[in-house]
Design an enzyme around this catalytic site. Structure first.
Site, PDB file in Angstrom:
ATOM      1  CB  SER A 172      -0.932  -0.001   1.219  1.00 20.47           C
ATOM      2  OG  SER A 172      -1.829  -1.084   1.160  1.00 20.47           O
ATOM      3  CG  HIS A 208      -2.557   2.385   4.001  1.00 23.04           C
ATOM      4  ND1 HIS A 208      -2.138   1.468   4.940  1.00 23.04           N
ATOM      5  CD2 HIS A 208      -3.376   1.704   3.146  1.00 23.04           C
ATOM      6  CE1 HIS A 208      -2.662   0.291   4.674  1.00 23.04           C
ATOM      7  NE2 HIS A 208      -3.411   0.398   3.585  1.00 23.04           N
TER       8      HIS A 208
END
Length: 358
Positions: free
Chosen positions: A232, A297
């Site tokens: 991610s 993230h």
């Protein structure tokens, strides 16, 4: 003949006469750009090296500035209105309109792109790294967080094993569930491959790897007890850079359904991020080790909207000439150095109770 003093320049009048005489022998897109170069030049002369760069599909900074400072009026219809294109030509045109905000850049890309080399980085990192490793080596395509082999591998980042430096990169090869893997693969291929076709493997791989490293280091600083898995960080760096580039050049972007595409991308990213947050605070299957952190993230997003935006905005220009590039690169290097020293000293100084090694 046209430059007897060997100055490297000829007058725009002579340049136009050459275009009128030999224009039928040139590719139409090259001819349009050459005419735009002549129209936008206020000094009354054309640099021979700019002409060579154009004909050899190379772009100099002076050539680009000459185009950008002019009125940028092209002689024929827009690239989007051309008919009779083959499937591959339509694909290249579609990619140009998906990623580039200026018509002159789209025509330049359409004229010069040869698919050599192909977008090998994103395809390789997706197929080989994710599917080949997980499917062949581990004998399964994904490891759930409840699987007994989830923590017992040499790839994921674990705070107790942070001295093993490769884990700050190799954690992207593991995913916490098939939905985690699926969303990352979809976003990576749909966004990463077109971006690599336009900007090249070197630039896109830099953004991707920088997002991956920033993701694991962000976890080691802000969520010190948690492991990390998934790509991610790199995926969010690419997607956030692309979305930020669209927003910054909204009026120039001519991609179809751009508002819908942005909404879908944001929904997918929000769903995957929300799932990561929920999983982080869900009771772990292997206490006291918590579930993977979601901070990777956010690290990827920060790389995307800083370094990534500069790289995508400056199509075919030398980044070393961009002041903002050096500013953001310096900030990134400072963060990396800070995180390294944090990992060396902070864990012992804070006397954290870390989960046992797997």
């Amino acid at each position: 003949q046209f430059d007897p003093d060997n100055t490297g320049y000829i007058s725009t009048e002579k340049f136009r006469s050459l275009l009128q005489r030999h224009g039928s022998e040139l590719d139409p897109h090259k001819l349009e750009v050459l005419l735009a170069l002549a129209d936008s030049n206020s000094e009354g002369r054309i640099c021979y090296q700019d002409f060579v760069n154009l004909m050899s599909n190379k772009r100099s900074n002076s050539f680009r500035q000459a185009i950008l400072q002019g009125n940028r009026r092209l002689c024929s219809k827009a690239l989007l209105e051309e008919t009779g294109l083959s499937l591959s030509q339509r694909l290249i045109r579609h990619v140009a309109y998906e990623t580039l905000p200026r018509e002159i850049d789209r025509k330049w890309y359409y004229d010069s792109y040869t698919c050599c080399p192909p977008p090998w980085f994103m395809i390789t990192i997706t197929i080989v790294a994710f599917f080949l490793y997980n499917g062949v080596v581990l004998d399964r395509f994904v490891l759930q967080v409840s699987h007994p082999l989830y923590l017992k591998n040499a790839l994921l980042y674990h705070p107790q094993l942070r001295a093993q430096a490769w884990r700050y990169l190799t954690y992207i090869f593991m995913h916490a569930g098939i939905e985690h893997l699926g969303l990352n693969v979809v976003l990576q291929l749909l966004v990463g491959v077109p971006l690599e076709m336009v900007h090249g493997a070197a630039r896109i791989s830099f953004v991707y790897v920088a997002g991956v490293v920033a993701g694991s280091l962000a976890v080691s600083v802000a969520d010190m007890r948690a492991p990390v898995v998934g790509s991610s960080g790199g995926v969010y760096a690419l997607v956030s850079a692309h979305l930020a580039n669209i927003v910054m050049n909204w009026s120039g972007m001519k991609c179809q359904f751009k508002l819908l595409r942005m909404a879908v991308a944001l929904i997918c990213m929000s769903f995957e991020f929300g799932r990561a947050v929920w999983l982080r605070f869900h009771p772990s299957a292997y206490p006291p080790c918590p579930h993977p952190s979601f901070m990777a993230h956010l690290g990827g997003v920060m790389v995307g909207i800083t370094l990534g935006v500069i790289i995508l905005r400056n199509y075919e220009q030398r980044l070393q000439d961009q002041t903002l590039w050096w500013i953001f690169l310096s900030i990134y290097i400072i963060f990396v150095l800070f995180a390294i020293f944090w990992n060396i000293f902070a864990y012992s100084l804070l006397d954290l109770k870390l989960p046992p090694p797997p």
